[in-house]
Scaffold this motif. Structure first.
Motif: not given
Length: 364
Positions: A92-93, A114, A130
């Motif tokens: 994720r992040d 992210p 992203t």
């Protein structure tokens, strides 16, 4: 597990007795069944493969023994990368560095957005967001070095060459940034959809996609000037590979091409028995092209078919070559169904004349 080994690779069968070089005969060494199919391509170091699975785990498998070294829960993992005793993966992040020996965390860092991918390069950890941001961290401790807003999403993984980093963007631009500080030194509008970039044979290779724009371009690493272009009949599968003299490209018109590294001239082409699922892999004097459930093997010098490697299941990515390993796995394949398979060269005892037969003398 023996039922799985029996269903695997039988041999690399020569396509013709005059083919040179010949492909080695490979036998199953081991097989590991994952708890879920792979979620991404795998990462490797010299002795271990790291596989992110769809059930939220990162699994480390010993390449010589075919045993699971460790397993760690990592949700929505990116493609892992490994170097210097560490495994780098995004979730994720968050980006984290894990100890390669046991999976314990060395450091973690949360980023403002992210992650799409992480990539190790000579002490740097390059994190692609992203939403079009690129971060550079120091790999040993995760310290932030620089970040840059690219203005568009990255079209695949960046490529490093010289003292620069090259990124293709979804808006059709090709960028070169300095590794030291992330400064953009040149930008080139391609006018095509960029499918991938790679730095091979001292040049930047860029593949483009689209029914009317499928081609392979060569650019100068320093100033971004176009050196040559070669059109192909299908989208290029994965990055190109090179032996320094030739550049090898597999495309989805089911053709493997060898281009002259200097001029881009076509030196030979070979029909593939199926659609390639990843880029060609140089292995000694041969080129291995992964297809759906086989690997086609060709002479790198002439393009003549040398043989095939059969795998039970559909390949998830290009197999990993570990040539020069007398024991353990010299070829590692991962299937979409969730099997990690290790193959090794067949070791046969040398033929020795029988001096004396049981119950009598051997004839001269």
């Amino acid at each position: 597990m023996f039922w799985l080994l029996a269903a695997l690779l039988q041999a690399v069968a020569p396509a013709a007795p005059t083919a040179a070089p010949t492909a080695p005969v490979l036998d199953p060494r081991w097989a590991v069944e994952l708890t879920a199919p792979p979620a991404q391509r795998a990462g490797y170091d010299d002795n271990t493969v790291y596989v992110a699975t769809r059930d939220g785990a990162l699994v480390a498998i010993d390449l010589d023994r075919g045993t699971v070294r460790w397993r760690r829960e990592v949700a929505e993992a990116t493609v892992p990368d490994a170097s210097g005793g560490l495994v780098f993966v995004g979730s994720r992040d968050t980006v984290m560095a894990l100890e390669a020996t046991g999976g314990q965390p060395r450091w973690t860092r949360t980023l403002p957005g992210p992650l799409a991918s992480v990539h190790f390069d000579t002490g740097w950890l390059l994190c692609v967001g992203t939403e079009g941001t690129l971060w550079a961290l120091r790999a040993e401790d995760g310290a932030a070095i620089w970040n840059v807003a690219l203005g568009s999403r990255a079209a695949g993984a960046p490529a490093a060459g010289l003292d620069k980093l090259y990124v293709g963007l979804d808006d059709g631009r090709l960028l070169a940034l300095t590794l030291a500080d992330g400064r953009i030194v040149w930008s080139r509008p391609m006018g095509y959809r960029i499918a991938g970039v790679s730095a091979v044979a001292g040049q930047l290779m860029v593949s483009t996609a689209g029914s009317a724009t499928r081609a392979v371009f060569s650019f100068d690493l320093e100033d971004g000037d176009q050196r040559w272009r070669w059109r192909v009949g299908g989208d290029v599968s994965g990055p190109a590979s090179s032996n320094g003299r030739l550049i090898f490209v597999a495309s989805r018109d089911n053709v493997l091409r060898a281009l002259d590294a200097r001029s881009g001239a076509l030196l030979w082409s070979a029909d593939l028995p199926g659609r390639p699922v990843a880029g060609p892999v140089l292995a000694g004097e041969t080129i291995r092209v992964p297809l759906a459930s086989t690997v086609a093997v060709f002479s790198a010098d002439t393009g003549k078919a040398v043989g095939t490697v059969g795998v039970s299941g559909d390949l998830n990515e290009a197999p990993r070559s570990r040539d020069g390993r007398p024991t353990g796995a010299s070829l590692v394949a991962i299937t979409r169904e969730g099997h990690v398979l290790g193959f090794g060269r067949r070791i046969e005892a040398p033929t020795v004349p029988l001096a004396e037969l049981p119950g009598g003398r051997a004839r001269p």
